[in-house]
Design an enzyme around this catalytic site. Structure first.
Site, PDB file in Angstrom:
ATOM      1  N   LYS A 194    -103.716 -33.399  10.920  1.00  0.00           N
ATOM      2  CA  LYS A 194    -104.639 -33.690   9.996  1.00  0.00           C
ATOM      3  C   LYS A 194    -105.538 -32.333  10.433  1.00  0.00           C
ATOM      4  O   LYS A 194    -105.759 -31.792   8.912  1.00  0.00           O
ATOM      5  CB  LYS A 194    -105.327 -34.892   9.742  1.00  0.00           C
ATOM      6  CG  LYS A 194    -104.805 -35.870  10.501  1.00  0.00           C
ATOM      7  CD  LYS A 194    -103.669 -36.779   9.442  1.00  0.00           C
ATOM      8  CE  LYS A 194    -102.751 -37.087  10.036  1.00  0.00           C
ATOM      9  NZ  LYS A 194    -102.227 -38.508   9.845  1.00  0.00           N
ATOM     10  N   ASP A 215    -108.204 -43.040  20.289  1.00  0.00           N
ATOM     11  CA  ASP A 215    -107.323 -42.707  19.714  1.00  0.00           C
ATOM     12  C   ASP A 215    -108.062 -41.486  18.440  1.00  0.00           C
ATOM     13  O   ASP A 215    -109.052 -42.306  17.838  1.00  0.00           O
ATOM     14  CB  ASP A 215    -106.470 -43.762  18.592  1.00  0.00           C
ATOM     15  CG  ASP A 215    -104.682 -43.178  17.762  1.00  0.00           C
ATOM     16  OD1 ASP A 215    -104.487 -41.988  18.058  1.00  0.00           O
ATOM     17  OD2 ASP A 215    -104.641 -43.443  16.980  1.00  0.00           O
ATOM     18  N   TRP A 256    -104.172 -48.598  12.623  1.00  0.00           N
ATOM     19  CA  TRP A 256    -103.546 -48.044  12.005  1.00  0.00           C
ATOM     20  C   TRP A 256    -101.538 -48.976  11.613  1.00  0.00           C
ATOM     21  O   TRP A 256    -101.591 -49.540  13.005  1.00  0.00           O
ATOM     22  CB  TRP A 256    -103.483 -46.492  12.840  1.00  0.00           C
ATOM     23  CG  TRP A 256    -101.991 -45.857  12.177  1.00  0.00           C
ATOM     24  CD1 TRP A 256    -101.638 -45.437  11.110  1.00  0.00           C
ATOM     25  CD2 TRP A 256    -101.435 -44.736  13.458  1.00  0.00           C
ATOM     26  NE1 TRP A 256    -100.469 -45.004  11.130  1.00  0.00           N
ATOM     27  CE2 TRP A 256    -100.198 -44.802  11.922  1.00  0.00           C
ATOM     28  CE3 TRP A 256    -101.122 -45.189  14.654  1.00  0.00           C
ATOM     29  CZ2 TRP A 256     -99.510 -43.786  13.314  1.00  0.00           C
ATOM     30  CZ3 TRP A 256    -100.511 -44.353  15.185  1.00  0.00           C
ATOM     31  CH2 TRP A 256     -99.553 -43.256  14.953  1.00  0.00           C
TER      32      TRP A 256
HETATM   33  N1  KET Z   1    -103.670 -42.552  14.846  1.00  0.00           N
HETATM   34  C1  KET Z   1    -104.043 -42.438  13.607  1.00  0.00           C
HETATM   35  C2  KET Z   1    -105.128 -43.597  13.938  1.00  0.00           C
HETATM   36  C3  KET Z   1    -103.292 -42.163  12.757  1.00  0.00           C
HETATM   37  O1  KET Z   1    -103.841 -42.556  11.132  1.00  0.00           O
HETATM   38  C4  KET Z   1    -102.420 -41.150  12.779  1.00  0.00           C
HETATM   39  C5  KET Z   1    -101.572 -40.590  10.921  1.00  0.00           C
HETATM   40  C6  KET Z   1    -101.714 -41.164  13.742  1.00  0.00           C
HETATM   41  C7  KET Z   1    -102.622 -41.783  14.872  1.00  0.00           C
HETATM   42  C8  KET Z   1    -100.854 -40.304  14.677  1.00  0.00           C
HETATM   43  O2  KET Z   1    -100.522 -39.421  13.338  1.00  0.00           O
HETATM   44  P1  KET Z   1     -99.326 -37.576  14.130  1.00  0.00           P
HETATM   45  O3  KET Z   1     -99.071 -37.569  13.032  1.00  0.00           O
HETATM   46  O4  KET Z   1     -98.038 -38.357  14.724  1.00  0.00           O
HETATM   47  O5  KET Z   1    -100.870 -36.761  15.284  1.00  0.00           O
HETATM   48  N2  KET Z   1    -101.831 -41.347  10.214  1.00  0.00           N
HETATM   49  C9  KET Z   1    -100.965 -41.091   9.130  1.00  0.00           C
HETATM   50  C10 KET Z   1     -99.450 -40.815   9.025  1.00  0.00           C
HETATM   51  C11 KET Z   1     -98.468 -42.150   9.474  1.00  0.00           C
HETATM   52  O6  KET Z   1     -98.329 -42.915   9.316  1.00  0.00           O
HETATM   53  O7  KET Z   1     -98.021 -41.385  10.239  1.00  0.00           O
HETATM   54  C12 KET Z   1    -101.437 -42.049   8.210  1.00  0.00           C
HETATM   55  O8  KET Z   1    -101.528 -43.532   8.481  1.00  0.00           O
HETATM   56  O9  KET Z   1    -101.143 -41.888   7.212  1.00  0.00           O
END
Ligand code: KET
Length: 424
Positions: A270, A234, A153
């Protein structure tokens, strides 16, 4: 009189011009790769534009989906005459943390009974990663290196670098097989300095959609145990990988069963569709209850200085749903609606590409799991798809499956077919 005033103004202006900004040497940073895609997509006026950038669920009309169970819980919360807007405790809503621990570890996990699990409510998954990284930067062996999968990520390295960690890659994805390079991964872990911090995606690996099998997880745990590495899990997609909450938590639970001390970051962005509410949790599983109490106290201290205490609304929704069996069952149904639609889009994209006889093999589209598919498209092909077809995806060829729908999957397949044939 008038000319004196003019003089004053003139002096003032020339002084302003002579005095440079304290920050004029600040280098301009590039925009965020993922969020910038959404902004560019929004500004695009082309009718058939498609956003496959950010990992956010969309329904078959391409619209954000508020889970029906979330709407129900939200109504209940708002109509509660006891509701107030006081601060939450520093490490968050207790009922939310307890339910989060049970969700990820399993309600009857012995570690919970042994009181060696502690948690802090965080600013969604990003905040959990950050607080975990911050804690380790203070209390883990100095000079340790954080290993992340290649690729990972886009925000992982910046989060660790921001608190002073050096990050390195471990082998993960094999572009030749479009699958897991398990041999390379085990070698990397074997060769990492003893006691390194290893960031592991609990399920639905982002961006590849390629997860280790249970046998492979066992081999990973063997090396990590031998090398005394620290597992940093994660978990942003529990319920999204397979539609089954327990199956998606298998790896974390397996490591706990093996006796590792570890931490795990949970995001409800999500699986609850609570992106903007920033509901997340950081959980530590420790060797003994006394250490757990100490870690808990330090988490509170760090959190207090960072954000004082976390936001309440999203956590209340999650807590209500997780702690009520009828609402919980409804949530599981909502999760299935999302994960099954994504699986259906994988199938349809695959079928379309096969029907078009697009050069190459496309099994990986249906083999990969979770929110993303790593298409194998190269950066120059992504560029053409963006410019010619107004389809937005990250340069590494990752697509967010939820951005596809019955209305645009054929259009996207044709775009892929064109770039693969004409821009190899
Ligand atoms: N870990 C992973 C692996 C992840 O893909 C995301 C979000 C997050 C943590 C954090 O999400 P939060 O909204 O803080 O709970 N991924 C998507 C959004 C982003 O980049 O923030 C994405 O990869 O599109």
């Amino acid at each position: 009189m008038f000319s004196k005033r003019l003089n004053q103004i003139e002096n003032h202006i020339s002084q302003m011009a002579a005095k440079p900004s304290t920050f004029q040497e600040v280098p301009r940073a590039p925009p965020d790769v993922i969020f910038n895609l959404t902004a560019t997509y929004k500004a695009d006026t082309f009718e058939k534009k498609v956003n496959l950038g950010v990992g956010a669920y969309r329904d078959d009309n391409g619209k954000p989906w508020v889970l029906p169970v979330v709407k129900k819980a939200e109504r209940e919360i708002i109509n509660d005459p006891e509701l107030d807007h006081e601060y939450l405790p520093i490490t968050g809503l207790v009922s939310f943390k307890e339910a989060s621990i049970k969700l990820i570890l399993g309600a009857d996990n012995p570690a919970i009974k042994e009181k060696r699990v502690v948690a802090a409510q965080t600013i969604s998954g990003t905040g959990a990663n950050h607080l975990g990284a911050l804690f380790l930067s203070r209390f883990y062996r100095k000079g340790s290196i954080v290993y992340v999968s290649n690729p990972t990520w886009a925000n992982h390295k910046p989060i660790f670098n921001n608190v002073g960690f050096e990050t390195r890659d471990y082998a993960y994805y094999d572009p030749k097989t479009i699958g897991l390079d398990i041999g390379g991964m085990l070698d990397s872990l074997e060769n990492a300095p003893e006691g390194s911090i290893i960031l592991l995606h609990a399920c639905a690996h982002n961006p590849t959609g390629v997860d280790p099998t249970q046998e492979q997880w066992k081999a990973i745990a063997d090396v990590m145990e031998k090398k005394n590495h620290f597992p940093f899990f994660d978990c942003a997609y529990q319920g999204f990988a397979s539609g089954d909450l327990d199956r998606d938590a298998w790896a974390v639970r397996y490591f706990v069963e093996r006796g590792f001390e570890l931490l795990v970051c949970q995001s409800y962005a999500k699986n609850f569709g609570l992106y903007g509410q920033r509901a997340g949790c950081l959980t530590f599983v420790l060797r003994d209850s006394e250490t757990a109490l100490k870690v808990d106290s330090q988490l509170a201290k760090l959190q207090r200085a960072e954000i004082s205490n976390p936001p309440a609304h999203g956590a209340r929704i999650v807590s209500l749903v997780l702690n009520d069996s009828a609402l919980f069952d409804e949530w599981v149904e909502n999760l299935k609606t999302m994960s099954f639609r994504i699986q259906e889009m994988r199938r349809r994209l695959y079928v379309n590409l096969v029907e078009l006889e697009t050069p190459g093999t496309w099994n990986h589209i249906t083999d990969q799991i979770g929110m993303f598919s790593f298409t194998g498209l190269k950066p120059h092909q992504v560029k053409v798809i963006k410019e010619k077809y107004h389809v937005y995806l990250t340069d590494n060829g990752r697509i967010s499956m939820a951005g596809l729908s019955s209305k645009n999957v054929e259009y996207f397949a044709k775009a892929v077919d064109d770039v693969v044939r004409n821009h190899p």
